[in-house]
Design a protein around this motif. Structure first.
Motif, PDB file in Angstrom:
ATOM      1  N   UNK A 189      12.340  11.547  33.369  1.00 64.79           N
ATOM      2  CA  UNK A 189      12.226  12.835  34.057  1.00 64.79           C
ATOM      3  C   UNK A 189      13.288  12.916  35.146  1.00 64.79           C
ATOM      4  N   UNK A 190      14.030  14.010  35.137  1.00 67.51           N
ATOM      5  CA  UNK A 190      15.114  14.199  36.096  1.00 67.51           C
ATOM      6  C   UNK A 190      14.915  15.534  36.813  1.00 67.51           C
ATOM      7  N   UNK A 191      14.815  15.545  38.144  1.00 68.04           N
ATOM      8  CA  UNK A 191      14.738  16.826  38.863  1.00 68.04           C
ATOM      9  C   UNK A 191      16.083  17.541  38.782  1.00 68.04           C
ATOM     10  N   UNK A 192      16.035  18.857  38.649  1.00 70.61           N
ATOM     11  CA  UNK A 192      17.255  19.645  38.502  1.00 70.61           C
ATOM     12  C   UNK A 192      17.457  20.543  39.716  1.00 70.61           C
ATOM     13  N   UNK A 193      18.691  20.653  40.136  1.00 69.16           N
ATOM     14  CA  UNK A 193      19.066  21.613  41.172  1.00 69.16           C
ATOM     15  C   UNK A 193      19.817  22.743  40.488  1.00 69.16           C
ATOM     16  N   UNK A 194      19.210  23.911  40.463  1.00 74.63           N
ATOM     17  CA  UNK A 194      19.824  25.052  39.797  1.00 74.63           C
ATOM     18  C   UNK A 194      20.312  26.025  40.864  1.00 74.63           C
ATOM     19  N   UNK A 195      19.894  27.266  40.811  1.00 74.80           N
ATOM     20  CA  UNK A 195      20.438  28.255  41.739  1.00 74.80           C
ATOM     21  C   UNK A 195      19.807  28.162  43.119  1.00 74.80           C
ATOM     22  N   UNK A 218      24.641  17.552  32.539  1.00 70.07           N
ATOM     23  CA  UNK A 218      25.662  18.513  32.975  1.00 70.07           C
ATOM     24  C   UNK A 218      25.006  19.875  33.135  1.00 70.07           C
ATOM     25  N   UNK A 219      25.087  20.429  34.345  1.00 64.99           N
ATOM     26  CA  UNK A 219      24.458  21.714  34.654  1.00 64.99           C
ATOM     27  C   UNK A 219      25.540  22.770  34.841  1.00 64.99           C
ATOM     28  N   UNK A 220      25.369  23.879  34.147  1.00 65.05           N
ATOM     29  CA  UNK A 220      26.336  24.976  34.220  1.00 65.05           C
ATOM     30  C   UNK A 220      25.620  26.280  34.501  1.00 65.05           C
TER      31      UNK A 220
END
Length: 249
Positions: A189-195, A218-220
């Protein structure tokens, strides 16, 4: 746009906001297969339509970047989990909440993504879905709603990756661990930083099968206008249904 494969899981997201430019919306809808158009027009509110449309277009955007010579066909399992018949070994997942829509594509196995806008909820309703130590963590946290959504997105992401969705026993998912083993499968499980532009904040998590390899993420970000433009130039027969721009969010 640089898309990575191999050990990289690609995540792409967009945000939906009032007053956004919807130029090309109808043309992009016309590019959807008939069955997806039916789902789109079956939703009463424009926000719900845009969430559905953006999710499908995001998956296609990633897929076509990796396989530009192939058409991207998306099917749904009985649980609702999307899959790609042409690439059965790939994992795909879509999530939306409020003004955020995101998808994940993993060329090396199952993947799940979940994002939730942090908002007031009746926390006690969800207590049966958490282990005692998880619930104590939420209860003792200085921001219990933020803690709840951070753990809830982990449960949802694992359940989506597993394929059973809400049919999975959430008590088998110990969200206080980074490596989760609810059964024979091991999930990271990986926390994501989006907008950062969404009011009120959000929680987001990616889960993927980790027993065979460690993946880079990779976050786009893509604007809705850019996303619509990518597909509105494709030639498809026009759809005669009502103009979706006429519905208020």
């Amino acid at each position: 746009m640089s898309i990575s494969n191999g050990h990289t899981i690609n995540v792409m997201f967009t945000t939906l906001q009032k007053g956004m430019n919807l130029a090309g919306l109808q043309a992009a809808v016309n590019c959807l297969p008939t069955e997806e158009q039916a789902v789109y027009f079956g939703k009463a509110r424009l926000l719900n339509r845009l969430q559905f449309l953006a999710g499908r277009l995001l998956i296609r955007q990633l897929y076509c970047a990796l396989h530009p010579e192939d058409a991207c066909v998306i099917k749904a399992a009985p649980s609702g989990k999307p899959f790609l018949p042409a690439q059965p070994q790939w994992g795909a997942s879509i999530t939306h909440s409020g003004g955020i829509v995101a998808c994940a594509l993993n060329t090396r196995g199952a993947v799940g993504i979940d994002a939730e806008v942090i908002r007031p909820v009746e926390l006690s309703v969800f207590e049966p879905y958490f282990l005692p130590r998880e619930w104590e963590y939420i209860r003792q946290h200085s921001g219990p709603e933020s803690a709840f959504f951070n753990l809830w997105t982990r449960k949802e992401a694992v359940a989506k990756a597993d394929g059973r969705g809400l049919g999975m026993d959430f008590l088998s998912i110990d969200t206080l661990e980074d490596i989760i083993r609810p059964g024979a499968q091991t999930w990271a499980c990986v926390p994501l930083t989006l907008s950062a532009c969404l009011e009120g904040g959000y929680a987001a998590t990616l889960a993927y099968a980790s027993d065979k390899h460690h993946a880079a993420i990779q976050i786009m970000e893509i604007t809705l206008s850019e996303l619509l433009s990518s597909f509105s130039t494709l030639v498809r027969p026009p759809n005669k249904r009502s103009n979706p721009n006429s519905i208020a969010i």
